[in-house]
Write an enzyme that holds these catalytic residues in place. Structure first.
Site, short mmCIF file in Angstrom:
data_model
loop_
_atom_site.label_atom_id
_atom_site.label_comp_id
_atom_site.label_asym_id
_atom_site.label_seq_id
_atom_site.Cartn_x
_atom_site.Cartn_y
_atom_site.Cartn_z
N GLU A 30 0.84 -1.20 0.00
CA GLU A 30 0.00 0.00 0.00
C GLU A 30 0.87 1.25 0.00
O GLU A 30 1.84 1.34 0.77
CB GLU A 30 -0.89 -0.03 1.25
CG GLU A 30 -2.26 0.53 1.02
CD GLU A 30 -3.08 -0.31 0.06
OE1 GLU A 30 -3.13 0.06 -1.14
OE2 GLU A 30 -3.67 -1.32 0.48
N LEU A 117 -12.69 0.50 -3.59
CA LEU A 117 -12.44 -0.69 -4.41
C LEU A 117 -12.28 -0.31 -5.88
O LEU A 117 -12.51 -1.11 -6.78
CB LEU A 117 -13.56 -1.71 -4.20
CG LEU A 117 -13.74 -2.18 -2.75
CD1 LEU A 117 -14.94 -3.11 -2.61
CD2 LEU A 117 -12.49 -2.87 -2.21
N SER A 119 -13.76 1.85 -8.18
CA SER A 119 -14.80 1.96 -9.22
C SER A 119 -14.34 2.92 -10.31
O SER A 119 -14.68 2.73 -11.48
CB SER A 119 -16.12 2.42 -8.61
OG SER A 119 -15.95 3.62 -7.90
N GLU A 152 -6.65 9.84 -15.16
CA GLU A 152 -6.96 10.22 -13.77
C GLU A 152 -5.97 11.28 -13.26
O GLU A 152 -6.36 12.24 -12.59
CB GLU A 152 -6.95 8.98 -12.88
CG GLU A 152 -7.47 9.28 -11.51
CD GLU A 152 -8.19 8.13 -10.83
OE1 GLU A 152 -8.58 7.16 -11.51
OE2 GLU A 152 -8.38 8.23 -9.61
N ASP A 164 -4.24 0.46 -9.39
CA ASP A 164 -5.66 0.13 -9.57
C ASP A 164 -5.97 -0.18 -11.02
O ASP A 164 -6.68 -1.15 -11.34
CB ASP A 164 -6.54 1.31 -9.11
CG ASP A 164 -6.21 1.77 -7.70
OD1 ASP A 164 -5.56 1.01 -6.97
OD2 ASP A 164 -6.61 2.90 -7.34
C1 GLA Z 1 -5.09 4.58 -4.32
C2 GLA Z 1 -4.31 4.88 -5.60
C3 GLA Z 1 -3.29 3.78 -5.91
C4 GLA Z 1 -2.43 3.48 -4.68
C5 GLA Z 1 -3.30 3.29 -3.43
C6 GLA Z 1 -2.48 3.14 -2.19
O1 GLA Z 1 -5.90 3.44 -4.51
O2 GLA Z 1 -5.18 5.02 -6.69
O3 GLA Z 1 -2.50 4.15 -7.01
O4 GLA Z 1 -1.46 4.47 -4.49
O5 GLA Z 1 -4.20 4.36 -3.24
O6 GLA Z 1 -1.73 1.96 -2.23
#
Ligand code: GLA
Length: 372
Positions: A30, A117, A119, A152, A164
């Protein structure tokens, strides 16, 4: 299919195709992606389905079955709210010199919103995958993920990393996606919980603290500043943690401690999974949570209570997942402890007068694909 019927109702024709891209949950790794580090997310059985037809006039017509009024956009700047995630993908392609015209689009989604999550990544990747085929762009899945991330970052204005979008584009059923966010090398790692008598529960806190986006950008900056101080390209490059910490103080010191140890935890989890020691990853999930709470400072009371009460109820390990400040936690739980974990978490929330969190198991599903 509901999205096809809605497309017919809205535009009076059949869509040229229907594409699906999933949301994701992150098992571990993370706030490491934008530090050129390691991540281990997997694609979820829920996502965004998009029925799309190309248009030669460049106009984009959008309708979402989850959002209010349909919109017709003659120019990309007119997009607002959720439409910006869709239009951002057109913007990235056009700005990169790709011949991408307009489109008629209907979106249907079932990723729990605000649950952390992804979306939004699912929406971007679904649209990117559709445009790639409809306009013959010839992009790889990773290139679609990178375009979605750029949409994004540069169009929506959220400085997220690549995790993501990559999970949504490249996930495989029954597998987690190990990714080196520097080389962009990926490996799909078998993650079969059922055969080990385990479940991965998602605990959706139902809260989203508004500071999330500003704090995300600040954490990213802290990491970049720390890397600069240490004379490395990214915190990924720190090999002597004690030596690095001795040169830093305050926020930069804490962020570095998290990122470096979190990368090691991802590698340790990969090692455990390879060895078939799935149950043993629980303690690494716990350690990840403490590090995110105390060193990276992106947790919140609702996430901490979810994690602590899940562990008290018998989870083998638990942690917040995603960006933080709300969203969801995950808990690795043996089949015969699932009920006691549910009870423990539900009670802990009730004691504080908080609404009961939704709790449901997640299994790795396939990444972005054409459905029709
Ligand atoms: C969000 C960001 C990801 C990542 C997480 C943390 O989901 O979109 O790129 O940095 O936070 O791990």
């Amino acid at each position: 299919m509901r999205v096809v019927e809605a497309f017919r109702d809205s535009y009076g024709t059949e869509p040229a195709g229907v594409w699906h891209a999933p949301g994701r949950v992150n098992l571990i790794g993370e706030h490491t992606d934008y530090n050129d580090g390691f991540v281990l997310p997997f694609a979820l059985p829920w996502g965004v389905t998009a029925a799309v037809s190309p248009r030669e006039d460049g106009v984009i017509r959008l309708r979402s079955l989850q959002a209010g009024e349909p919109v017709t956009l003659a120019t990309l700047d007119e997009a607002e709210g959720w439409a910006r995630y869709v239009v951002g993908v057109f913007w990235v392609f056009r700005q990169g010199g790709q011949q991408v015209g307009g489109a008629d689009v209907v979106i249907d989604g079932d990723v729990p919103r605000g649950a952390g999550l992804s979306s939004s990544a699912a929406l971007e990747v679904a649209v990117g995958t559709a445009l790639n085929e409809l306009y013959g762009l010839g992009l790889t899945k990773m290139e679609i993920a990178l375009a979605a991330q750029k949409a994004e970052n540069d169009f929506v204005g959220m400085p997220c990393g690549i995790m993501d979008q990559a999970a949504s584009a490249l996930g495989e059923e029954g597998k987690a996606l190990f990714m080196d966010c520097r080389s962009l090398g990926t490996r799909n790692i078998p993650f079969d919980l059922a055969s080990h008598g385990l479940q991965l529960l998602i605990i959706n806190t139902g809260v989203h603290h508004e500071l999330a986006d500003g704090q995300y950008a600040r954490r990213r900056k802290d990491c970049e500043n720390a890397a600069k101080h240490l004379g490395v390209d990214a915190l990924r490059d720190v090999t002597d943690l004690a030596g690095a910490l001795a040169q830093l103080s305050g926020d930069e010191r804490r962020r570095t401690q998290h990122v470096v140890t979190e990368n090691h935890r991802v590698e340790a989890v990969i090692g455990m999974l390879r060895a078939g020691a799935v149950r043993e990853i629980g303690s690494l999930l716990n350690a990840s949570h403490l590090s995110l709470r105390d060193q990276f400072e992106v947790s919140c009371a609702e996430l901490d209570v979810a994690v602590e009460s899940a562990v008290r109820g018998g989870a083998r390990g638990a942690r917040m997942t995603g960006g933080g400040f709300g969203g969801s936690a995950i808990a690795l739980v043996a089949d015969d402890r699932v009920e006691s974990v549910r009870e423990s978490v539900t009670e802990a929330y009730a004691e504080r007068g908080w609404a009961a969190p939704e709790i449901y198991p997640a299994t790795p599903a396939a990444g972005a694909r054409r459905l029709l």
